[in-house]
Design an enzyme around this catalytic site. Structure first.
Site, mmCIF file in Angstrom:
data_model
loop_
_atom_site.group_PDB
_atom_site.id
_atom_site.type_symbol
_atom_site.label_atom_id
_atom_site.label_comp_id
_atom_site.label_asym_id
_atom_site.label_seq_id
_atom_site.Cartn_x
_atom_site.Cartn_y
_atom_site.Cartn_z
ATOM 1 N N ARG A 104 -0.434 41.240 39.306
ATOM 2 C CA ARG A 104 -0.956 41.956 38.145
ATOM 3 C C ARG A 104 -2.071 41.135 37.532
ATOM 4 O O ARG A 104 -1.882 39.964 37.202
ATOM 5 C CB ARG A 104 0.185 42.042 37.109
ATOM 6 C CG ARG A 104 0.514 43.422 36.696
ATOM 7 C CD ARG A 104 1.700 43.517 35.787
ATOM 8 N NE ARG A 104 1.858 42.534 34.733
ATOM 9 C CZ ARG A 104 2.410 42.796 33.563
ATOM 10 N NH1 ARG A 104 2.807 44.024 33.285
ATOM 11 N NH2 ARG A 104 2.598 41.865 32.673
ATOM 12 N N THR A 108 -6.374 42.806 32.700
ATOM 13 C CA THR A 108 -6.344 44.290 32.720
ATOM 14 C C THR A 108 -4.929 44.827 32.952
ATOM 15 O O THR A 108 -4.673 46.006 32.725
ATOM 16 C CB THR A 108 -7.231 44.841 33.851
ATOM 17 O OG1 THR A 108 -6.664 44.430 35.110
ATOM 18 C CG2 THR A 108 -8.656 44.331 33.741
ATOM 19 N N ASP A 200 8.701 35.775 32.724
ATOM 20 C CA ASP A 200 8.018 36.034 33.991
ATOM 21 C C ASP A 200 8.990 35.761 35.145
ATOM 22 O O ASP A 200 9.352 34.610 35.410
ATOM 23 C CB ASP A 200 6.778 35.134 34.095
ATOM 24 C CG ASP A 200 5.913 35.534 35.280
ATOM 25 O OD1 ASP A 200 4.744 35.874 35.058
ATOM 26 O OD2 ASP A 200 6.418 35.531 36.433
ATOM 27 N N ASP A 203 7.754 33.360 37.992
ATOM 28 C CA ASP A 203 7.714 31.948 37.574
ATOM 29 C C ASP A 203 9.122 31.366 37.449
ATOM 30 O O ASP A 203 9.349 30.202 37.788
ATOM 31 C CB ASP A 203 6.968 31.809 36.239
ATOM 32 C CG ASP A 203 5.462 31.918 36.419
ATOM 33 O OD1 ASP A 203 4.983 31.709 37.551
ATOM 34 O OD2 ASP A 203 4.768 32.234 35.436
#
Ligand code: PRP
Ligand code: URA
Length: 209
Positions: A104, A108, A200, A203
């Site tokens: 991603r 944006t 995340d 991560d």
């Protein structure tokens, strides 16, 4: 949203509580992602076709059924989807695996496809996509588009946490795809992270931050 199935079970809530906790370390996080993937897989295969077969127990012969593992392919969306693969393989040891690479864009939030490799007879299989997070739904929509363009007719999507906005977007674009999630959270924040979410996923699984 009849095609969205949320696992509502105290054991799932218990595991999610530990998974979401920011103090949970990499080892435990990986174990939980894998375990929850097993439960999602179990639920997603509730409609699996059984082939009639006769076996003999130590007591007598019986008619029963088996699943043909070759009817399926599992496709993790890289990277975070890889974290769910151990769980899938535990319950489906002969699973054929494809890979779709998506990231991603950080500004944006649009998904970008950087890798695509799936079993060669993919159009003959039911495809089960795995990715722990469904946020805006952009990655899921693009992965489903790619698979449909290769002739895949039956697709399911397994995720651990989904945002209502993303679910709506996927359901509107792909009415035929069933989505299984361990939990539907509140919303997305301005950075398109799921709230309360777990941060995340990539991560936390790979220890990259
Ligand atoms: C995360 C996640 C999904 C995607 C969800 O991956 O694993 O693939 O974001 O967001 P969306 O619904 O808004 O598209 P990310 O792009 O962070 O890549 P990673 O797995 O490599 O960390
Ligand atoms: N990707 C993640 O890993 N977490 C989110 O909350 C949203 C997208």
């Amino acid at each position: 949203m009849e095609n969205v199935i949320e696992l509502k079970h105290p054991l799932i809530e218990h595991k999610l509580a530990i998974l979401r906790d920011k103090t949970t370390g990499t080892k435990k996080f990986r174990e939980l992602v894998s375990e929850i993937a097993m439960f999602l897989c179990y639920e997603a295969l509730a409609d699996a076709k059984l082939t009639k077969t006769e076996i003999e127990t130590p007591i007598e012969k019986m008619q029963t059924g088996t699943i043909n593992e070759d009817d399926y392919a599992f496709i993790p969306i890289l990277r975070a989807g890889m974290g769910m693969l151990d769980g899938v393989i535990t319950v489906f040891p002969n699973a054929k695996i494809g890979h779709i690479g998506m990231y991603r864009d950080e500004t944006t939030f649009e998904p970008h496809n950087y890798f695509f490799k799936v079993p060669k007879d993919i159009e003959k299989r039911e495809v089960i996509i795995i990715d722990p997070m469904l946020a805006t739904g952009g990655s899921a929509i693009d992965a489903i588009d790619l698979l449909k363009s290769k002739g895949v007719k039956k697709i399911k999507f397994l995720c651990i946490i989904a945002a209502p906005e993303g679910l709506k977007a996927v359901v509107e674009k792909h009415k035929d795809v069933k989505i299984y999630c361990a939990h539907i959270d509140k919303k997305l924040n301005k950075n398109k992270y799921i709230v309360p979410g777990l941060g995340d996923a990539g991560d936390r699984i790979f220890g990259t931050k």
